[in-house]
Scaffold this motif. Sequence first.
Motif, PDB file in Angstrom:
ATOM      1  N   TYR A  21       4.475  10.237  -5.589  1.00 40.41           N
ATOM      2  CA  TYR A  21       4.336   9.055  -6.437  1.00 40.41           C
ATOM      3  C   TYR A  21       4.588   7.778  -5.638  1.00 40.41           C
ATOM      4  O   TYR A  21       3.851   6.793  -5.767  1.00 40.41           O
ATOM      5  CB  TYR A  21       5.295   9.140  -7.634  1.00 40.41           C
ATOM      6  N   ARG A  22       5.631   7.771  -4.802  1.00 42.38           N
ATOM      7  CA  ARG A  22       5.911   6.579  -3.989  1.00 42.38           C
ATOM      8  C   ARG A  22       4.750   6.283  -3.043  1.00 42.38           C
ATOM      9  O   ARG A  22       4.339   5.138  -2.884  1.00 42.38           O
ATOM     10  CB  ARG A  22       7.223   6.761  -3.227  1.00 42.38           C
ATOM     11  N   CYS A  25       1.876   4.897  -5.080  1.00 39.63           N
ATOM     12  CA  CYS A  25       2.092   3.493  -5.460  1.00 39.63           C
ATOM     13  C   CYS A  25       1.679   2.561  -4.327  1.00 39.63           C
ATOM     14  O   CYS A  25       1.076   1.518  -4.573  1.00 39.63           O
ATOM     15  CB  CYS A  25       3.554   3.252  -5.828  1.00 39.63           C
ATOM     16  N   GLY A  30       0.640  -0.930  -5.823  1.00 38.56           N
ATOM     17  CA  GLY A  30       1.532  -1.259  -6.921  1.00 38.56           C
ATOM     18  C   GLY A  30       1.019  -0.920  -8.303  1.00 38.56           C
ATOM     19  O   GLY A  30       1.739  -1.102  -9.283  1.00 38.56           O
ATOM     20  N   ASP A  31      -0.189  -0.427  -8.432  1.00 35.49           N
ATOM     21  CA  ASP A  31      -0.738  -0.040  -9.733  1.00 35.49           C
ATOM     22  C   ASP A  31      -0.124   1.312 -10.114  1.00 35.49           C
ATOM     23  O   ASP A  31      -0.598   2.370  -9.718  1.00 35.49           O
ATOM     24  CB  ASP A  31      -2.264   0.064  -9.651  1.00 35.49           C
ATOM     25  N   THR A  32       0.950   1.263 -10.891  1.00 35.71           N
ATOM     26  CA  THR A  32       1.694   2.482 -11.207  1.00 35.71           C
ATOM     27  C   THR A  32       0.884   3.455 -12.069  1.00 35.71           C
ATOM     28  O   THR A  32       1.067   4.662 -11.956  1.00 35.71           O
ATOM     29  CB  THR A  32       3.026   2.157 -11.905  1.00 35.71           C
ATOM     30  N   ALA A  35      -1.340   5.214  -9.724  1.00 36.14           N
ATOM     31  CA  ALA A  35      -0.506   6.108  -8.914  1.00 36.14           C
ATOM     32  C   ALA A  35      -0.187   7.387  -9.682  1.00 36.14           C
ATOM     33  O   ALA A  35      -0.259   8.498  -9.126  1.00 36.14           O
ATOM     34  CB  ALA A  35       0.778   5.407  -8.493  1.00 36.14           C
ATOM     35  N   GLU A  36       0.145   7.252 -10.953  1.00 39.65           N
ATOM     36  CA  GLU A  36       0.424   8.433 -11.775  1.00 39.65           C
ATOM     37  C   GLU A  36      -0.811   9.317 -11.884  1.00 39.65           C
ATOM     38  O   GLU A  36      -0.723  10.548 -11.788  1.00 39.65           O
ATOM     39  CB  GLU A  36       0.884   8.009 -13.167  1.00 39.65           C
ATOM     40  N   LEU A 110       3.105  -5.611  -1.612  1.00 39.81           N
ATOM     41  CA  LEU A 110       2.147  -4.858  -2.418  1.00 39.81           C
ATOM     42  C   LEU A 110       0.876  -5.664  -2.654  1.00 39.81           C
ATOM     43  O   LEU A 110      -0.228  -5.121  -2.634  1.00 39.81           O
ATOM     44  CB  LEU A 110       2.759  -4.429  -3.750  1.00 39.81           C
TER      45      LEU A 110
END
Length: 173
Positions: A21-22, A25, A30-32, A35-36, A110
Motif C-alpha cells: 500500500y505504501r 501510494c 498520493g491517490d489513496t 493505491a487501494e 507527492l
Amino acid sequence: MRQEHADEYAEFASARAGHLYRSACLLAAGDTHLAEDLVQETLGRLYVRWARVSRVGNPAGYAQTVLTRTFLAHQRRRSSTERATDVFPDLPAADGSDGGDSALLRLTLLDALGRLPPKDRAVVVLRYWEDRSIAQTADVLDASSAAVRTRCVRALARLRELLGEELGAYARP
C-alpha cells in the motif's frame, strides 16, 4: 486452492499488504483510492497464482513487480474522460499549525511525483523507495539497464526542476 496454500497466502497478504500500500501510494502520487485498487488487484493476481508464486525464491519481490506492472497498465488504459489535476484538496495551513513541516513536505513531494510520467515515477519509487538495483528495476519494468539509468537521470532532473527552491526549505543541516 488447497487449504494449506490458502493459509499461506493469507499470512503473506497480511504481512505484505501495508508495504504494498505504501509503495502504491507513491506510485499513485498520493491517490489513496487508486493505491487501494492497485493493492487489491495485485493481491487478487497473486491469489490466483499462489501455488506457483509461493515456490518462487522471493514472493515479496514478485508482489512488488506485479504491483508496478499493474500501475503501469492502469496508466495506459486511463479513460479519456478522466482528467488529472495538480491541485491537492485540503492542503495544510501555511502558518505551520499542521504540527510541523513533515506533512507539507510529504504533500510537496507527492505533488512533484504526480507530475512525472508513470514510468519515470515507477523508476523513482523502485530505485529510491524500494532501494532496488538498476538490474532489479529493469527486470520489473521489463526494460534494459540503460533505459532505467536514462529514465532515472531524467526523472531526478525533472523532480529538481519541479521542486526548485521549495526543497531547500525542507533540507535540514
